[in-house]
Design a protein around this motif. Structure first.
Motif, PDB file in Angstrom:
ATOM      1  N   ARG A   1       0.884  -1.130   0.092  1.00 58.63           N
ATOM      2  CA  ARG A   1       0.071   0.079  -0.163  1.00 58.63           C
ATOM      3  C   ARG A   1       0.703   1.216  -0.007  1.00 58.63           C
ATOM      4  O   ARG A   1       1.916   1.357   0.593  1.00 58.63           O
TER       5      ARG A   1
ATOM      6  N   GLU B   1      -4.910  -1.310  -7.431  1.00 58.36           N
ATOM      7  CA  GLU B   1      -5.804  -0.287  -7.461  1.00 58.36           C
ATOM      8  C   GLU B   1      -5.387   0.923  -6.905  1.00 58.36           C
ATOM      9  O   GLU B   1      -4.402   1.163  -6.049  1.00 58.36           O
TER      10      GLU B   1
ATOM     11  N   THR C   1     -11.289   5.679  -8.101  1.00 61.98           N
ATOM     12  CA  THR C   1     -10.701   4.370  -8.002  1.00 61.98           C
ATOM     13  C   THR C   1     -10.474   3.826  -9.431  1.00 61.98           C
ATOM     14  O   THR C   1     -11.368   3.654 -10.051  1.00 61.98           O
ATOM     15  N   LEU C   2      -9.280   3.355  -9.734  1.00 63.79           N
ATOM     16  CA  LEU C   2      -8.836   2.549 -10.799  1.00 63.79           C
ATOM     17  C   LEU C   2      -8.378   1.213 -10.478  1.00 63.79           C
ATOM     18  O   LEU C   2      -7.454   1.230  -9.625  1.00 63.79           O
ATOM     19  N   ARG C   3      -8.715   0.117 -11.354  1.00 71.47           N
ATOM     20  CA  ARG C   3      -8.263  -1.065 -10.697  1.00 71.47           C
ATOM     21  C   ARG C   3      -7.802  -1.853 -12.089  1.00 71.47           C
ATOM     22  O   ARG C   3      -7.974  -1.757 -13.156  1.00 71.47           O
TER      23      ARG C   3
ATOM     24  N   VAL D   1      -3.295   1.910 -17.034  1.00 70.35           N
ATOM     25  CA  VAL D   1      -3.640   0.755 -16.755  1.00 70.35           C
ATOM     26  C   VAL D   1      -3.732  -0.234 -17.670  1.00 70.35           C
ATOM     27  O   VAL D   1      -4.616  -0.252 -18.575  1.00 70.35           O
TER      28      VAL D   1
ATOM     29  N   SER E   1     -13.499   0.001 -12.546  1.00 70.36           N
ATOM     30  CA  SER E   1     -13.091   1.268 -12.051  1.00 70.36           C
ATOM     31  C   SER E   1     -13.996   2.273 -11.888  1.00 70.36           C
ATOM     32  O   SER E   1     -15.179   2.452 -12.546  1.00 70.36           O
TER      33      SER E   1
ATOM     34  N   ASP F   1      -3.826  -7.711  -8.852  1.00 69.25           N
ATOM     35  CA  ASP F   1      -4.837  -6.746  -8.077  1.00 69.25           C
ATOM     36  C   ASP F   1      -4.683  -5.155  -7.698  1.00 69.25           C
ATOM     37  O   ASP F   1      -4.902  -5.018  -6.637  1.00 69.25           O
TER      38      ASP F   1
ATOM     39  N   ALA G   1      -2.459   3.971  -3.305  1.00 71.95           N
ATOM     40  CA  ALA G   1      -2.481   2.781  -4.093  1.00 71.95           C
ATOM     41  C   ALA G   1      -2.178   1.460  -3.413  1.00 71.95           C
ATOM     42  O   ALA G   1      -1.676   1.601  -2.437  1.00 71.95           O
ATOM     43  N   ARG G   2      -2.897   0.431  -3.984  1.00 72.22           N
ATOM     44  CA  ARG G   2      -2.471  -0.924  -3.317  1.00 72.22           C
ATOM     45  C   ARG G   2      -2.473  -2.071  -4.234  1.00 72.22           C
ATOM     46  O   ARG G   2      -2.890  -1.831  -5.385  1.00 72.22           O
ATOM     47  N   ALA G   3      -1.429  -2.870  -4.220  1.00 72.02           N
ATOM     48  CA  ALA G   3      -1.351  -4.155  -4.989  1.00 72.02           C
ATOM     49  C   ALA G   3      -0.616  -5.158  -4.273  1.00 72.02           C
ATOM     50  O   ALA G   3      -0.164  -5.230  -3.083  1.00 72.02           O
TER      51      ALA G   3
ATOM     52  N   VAL H   1      -6.461   4.965  -5.896  1.00 71.35           N
ATOM     53  CA  VAL H   1      -7.297   5.736  -5.451  1.00 71.35           C
ATOM     54  C   VAL H   1      -6.923   7.160  -5.348  1.00 71.35           C
ATOM     55  O   VAL H   1      -5.912   7.545  -4.757  1.00 71.35           O
TER      56      VAL H   1
END
Length: 901
Positions: A270, A300, A307-309, A327, A333, A298, A279-281, A302
């Motif tokens: 994160r 993401e 939020t983008l995924r 992305v 998202s 995974d 961001a997290r992944a 923000v």
């Protein structure tokens, strides 16, 4: 000092300096000698006093030297920095220095060489750990605390829980202060570097690892300037640090001796950019001082926008520049629309409504790639975009209900911000971005509609679509959506109409106006739509319920009482009919604007009951260029040059020219080959005071205006005879209620088409058919009135349209019928019984005949002349002279006709 066999104890305090190593302790030290291979084991006896510290030092060789209580160890780095640690216990493992092999070069790491003394000893390993489980240390310019510290050669391991604060990296405007924390350990390992390149270290934190990076000028890490603080968390964090060399001549002095080359986060990673996004992944790699990030697994992101995924996301957060996000494979998202910003299909004029938040959701339909840079966005790969409004909850509650207002799907979508300085229509503070969509564009506009309700909805289809901002000359502008088709597949717009309780029906009906063309221009603010297609022509449809008030049902259909084509009998019959379909080179549909008052004047009878919330039910429809329309409700069609339907006012104008008149016709199903026809230069529809339609036609004295085929019953099972009625006049004909009035000198012709065909000459090279006198009746009068069974535009159960009841001719009526030539005051023709009657007025009717010189004389007079049925009289059976048989009342012969009859 006490010396035992292989063991030496030094009493404190101790202050030891050996090379670049400086050790202090208050509790003394213990040395345990290690027997090296080939060395005999021996000693000088247990408990023997040493001659002094110098002798003790001389007795130290390879082994372990342990310092206790208040131990302070310091060592200078090759670049001038200092490593230090403070704890209760420090153990140094000493070994003899090995001479490098001939020609060998030590790796250039920039780390301090192991401390050595005159006897050739080096510190091979260091173990430090206090009895209270803490070690204070200084490392790479930062300070921290760990439970245990191990140095093995140049590699350093700190056991956790630990933290390292104050690492200064970067210089100038990029200078940052980095802090590291972990529960398990920190491993710092030098990386081999080529000669002449800066030294590099790898720092690996494991176990709930955390890193914080703060701008060097920010003294409060937790409350730093927005966008200047970065927090990173992961199971493992790996940082690569690079030693910076001396600055170039004239350059600014470096703020530290290190640069952060990269920061890798692995396992539940994160990153919080504080004000710029999160961001997290599964794995995140930060580079360029944290300004660039690569997310895998995974992923993401923000931001303040949403939020983008995706499986992988790349971030670039340059200082002072917009956020850049890539992305490669988009996952569902969502993003927020900034205040005052409209989007595809939403109006700029209502984008600033207070208390309304707008968001967009991205749903990839096929593999798609997303790239965002500030307000600029690009999506490649079929994706559905849904725009939602989140109005403020009532009574100030926190709950907000999403309302979908726009839905767009395309193979590629590009969003481009508009240059500063433009102002959107309605005074919005920010011009909406311009949007381009390519590949099977499918867009819905749900404003003032329920996306989950019954269709149709406002729906746009095209191969390519783009928005365009057009200044209006007054400092504002309008947003237009331009849609283009491809050969064989035009752009299509479906405009919904709600027909609630129309025509007295209790059920809610929905219909639509549709328009298909090579090019569509949709005004996003006003919803006005303009279509152009000069090659294939625009194709448009209008529901019969909307056409009826401006072009009444049955206007093209005037059947007789025996017409077998009966329409639906329920009150909502018009809604059940197929729509009017017409073609033209150019079509415009303009709905009334919100809040626009109803037009003054009577409301069309058939428009009453349509809800005011259905704007397209009251639209203005105009068209021009090669117009052809087909109306299934009465099986009629018309051709014209221009068309104007004002649905709100119940007005219509259909126009042609002298060379290309309006032709409105209907092919009769009950009479094979029969076509009812109206031919005029224009047709104009307005309203009476009661809201009933008034229809006017342009007069054609030398050409027929109206051609009708009254229906007749079959004769002995045979098809009925086709009787044709043609009318022409000098003044514009007018149809009001059930009265069609022709004035200014009217010619009426009644033909028996079967008799005409029988009298025509035979042969392949003959001239045009020669009409036979007994096959037609010609009526000349000042005026003619056609009476219909009911007012035009009204529907009666069991009837598809008004029936022809009576034709009435008045004012110096002349009847030419075969060899009969008569004059009277009034002539009536009853269509139901096919009875023609000529009556006297103030003067008796007269029969006329021409003498040898062509002069006309009255040969007889009478009160009344009747012929019934007309077609039987026109074609009498078994009459070799083909005489017209008529019935006279009070017939008086005045003189004999020249032919003796």
């Amino acid at each position: 000092m006490l010396r035992f066999d292989g063991r030496l104890e030094l009493a404190g305090p101790i202050d030891l300096v050996s090379g670049d190593l400086h050790v202090k302790s208050t509790g003394g030290a213990t040395f345990v000698r290690r027997v090296e291979p080939g060395e005999a084991k021996g000693g000088s006896g247990r408990g023997e006093d040493a001659a002094g510290i110098e002798e003790g030092v001389q007795s130290i060789g390879p082994g372990t030297l342990t310092f206790e209580r208040d131990v302070d160890v310091r060592q200078r780095d090759a670049d001038g920095g200092e490593r230090w640690m403070k704890t209760d216990v420090v153990a140094l493992e000493l070994a003899r220095a090995e001479a490098p092999a001939a020609g060998a070069t030590a790796p250039s790491t920039g780390a301090a060489a192991p401390a050595s003394d005159a006897k050739g000893l080096v510190v091979k390993r260091v173990e430090a750990g206090g009895r209270d489980g803490t070690v204070e240390f200084g490392l790479l310019g930062g300070t921290g605390v760990a439970r245990h510290v191990t140095r093995d050669g140049d590699a350093i391991t700190l056991e956790g829980p630990l933290h390292l604060d104050g690492l200064a990296v970067g210089e100038g405007g990029d200078a940052r202060i980095v802090s590291l924390r972990a529960k398990t350990r920190l491993e710092l390992t030098p990386l081999a570097a080529a000669d002449g390149t800066p030294a590099r270290w790898r720092a690996v934190l494991s176990g709930d690892a955390h890193a914080t990076s703060v701008a060097a000028g920010d003294s409060h890490a937790a409350s730093g300037a927005v966008g200047e603080t970065i927090d990173a968390d992961a199971d493992t964090i790996t940082a690569v640090l690079v030693a910076r060399g001396a600055p170039a001549k004239g350059g600014a002095a470096p703020t530290s001796g290190l640069d952060l080359e990269s920061l890798g986060l692995d396992g539940s990673a994160r990153v919080d950019l504080h004000g710029r996004g999160k961001a997290r992944a599964q794995k995140i790699t930060l580079e360029s001082g944290g300004q660039q990030a690569h997310l895998e697994g995974d992923a993401e992101v923000v931001t303040e926008r949403g939020t983008l995924r995706g499986p992988v996301i790349d971030l670039d957060t340059p200082k002072g520049a917009p956020l850049h996000v890539i992305v490669p494979v988009l996952a569902p998202s969502d993003l927020a629309l900034p205040p005052g910003t409209a989007w595809f299909g939403t109006a700029a004029s209502d984008a600033t409504a207070p208390g309304i938040e707008r968001r967009i959701e991205l749903e990839p339909i096929a593999p798609a790639r997303l790239e965002i840079r500030g307000d600029e966005m690009h999506v490649k790969g079929r994706t559905r975009v849904r725009v939602f409004e989140l109005p403020a909850a009532p009574d100030g509650g926190a709950e907000k209900k999403k309302i979908e207002i726009v839905r767009l799907a395309a193979d590629q979508i590009d969003v481009w911000p508009v240059a500063d300085g433009a102002t959107a229509k309605g005074g919005a503070t920010k011009t909406p971005p311009q949007i381009e969509a390519t590949g099977d564009v499918d867009a819905f506009d749900f404003r003032d509609d329920d996306p989950d309700g019954p269709g149709p909805h406002l729906h746009l289809l095209a191969a390519h679509a783009r928005t365009e901002f057009r200044p209006d000359g007054s400092g504002g502008g309008e947003r237009h959506l331009l849609l283009d088709g491809v050969p064989g597949t035009p752009a299509v717009g479906t405009l919904p109409v709600e027909l609630d309780a129309v025509l007295g029906s209790s059920s809610k009906e929905r219909a639509s106006l549709t328009i298909a063309a090579a090019h569509l221009d949709f005004d996003i603010d006003t919803r006005r739509i303009v279509a152009d297609d000069g090659a294939q022509r625009v194709a448009a449809t209008i529901p019969e319920s909307l056409v009826a008030p401006v072009l009444p049902p049955g206007f093209g259909e005037l059947p007789g009482a025996a017409d077998k084509n009966k329409g639906a009998t329920d009150p909502a019959a018009l809604a059940a009919f197929k729509p009017l379909r017409f073609y033209a080179e150019h079509v415009e549909i303009t709905p009334p604007q919100p809040g626009e008052p109803k037009p003054a004047g009577p409301e069309p009878k058939l428009l009453q009951g349509l809800p005011a919330t259905s704007p397209f039910a009251r639209a203005l429809v105009t068209a021009h260029g090669r117009i052809h329309a087909e109306r299934p409700s009465d099986r009629s069609s018309f051709d014209a040059l221009t068309l104007r339907f004002d649905l709100a006012r119940g007005l219509a104008h259909i126009a042609g020219s002298a060379e290309q008149p309006v032709v409105l016709q209907r092919t009769r199903a009950d009479l094979e080959g029969a076509v009812d026809r109206i031919v005029t230069e224009w047709i104009d529809v307005s309203l009476t005071r009661e809201g009933r339609p008034r229809i006017q036609l342009y007069a054609r004295k030398d050409f027929f205006v109206v051609v009708l085929y009254p229906s007749r019953p079959s004769e002995d099972g045979k098809p009925p005879r086709r009787l044709r009625v043609e009318l022409s006049c000098s003044d514009p004909p007018e149809l009001v209620d059930q009265h069609l009035l022709l004035t200014g000198g009217v010619d009426t012709w009644i033909f028996d088409e079967a008799a005409e065909a029988a009298a025509a000459p035979r042969g392949p090279f003959t001239a045009a058919p020669r009409p036979a006198e007994p096959d037609r009746a010609h009526i000349r009068s000042e005026r003619v009135e056609l009476i219909l069974s009911r007012p035009i535009g009204e529907r009666v159960a069991g009837e598809a349209g008004p029936a022809l009841v009576r034709l009435s001719a008045q004012g110096r009526v002349h009847l030419d019928y075969g060899e009969y030539h008569a004059v009277g005051a009034l002539l009536t023709y009853e269509f139901a019984g096919s009875e023609l009657v000529l009556k006297q007025g103030a003067e008796r009717c007269q029969m006329l005949a021409a003498d040898a010189d062509g002069a006309w004389h009255a040969t007889a007079d009478f009160q009344r002349l009747s012929i019934a049925p007309v077609e039987a009289a026109l074609r009498p059976r078994s009459d070799p002279d083909r005489l017209v048989r008529a019935h006279f009342e009070d017939f008086r012969l005045l003189l004999e006709a020249p032919n003796g009859r």
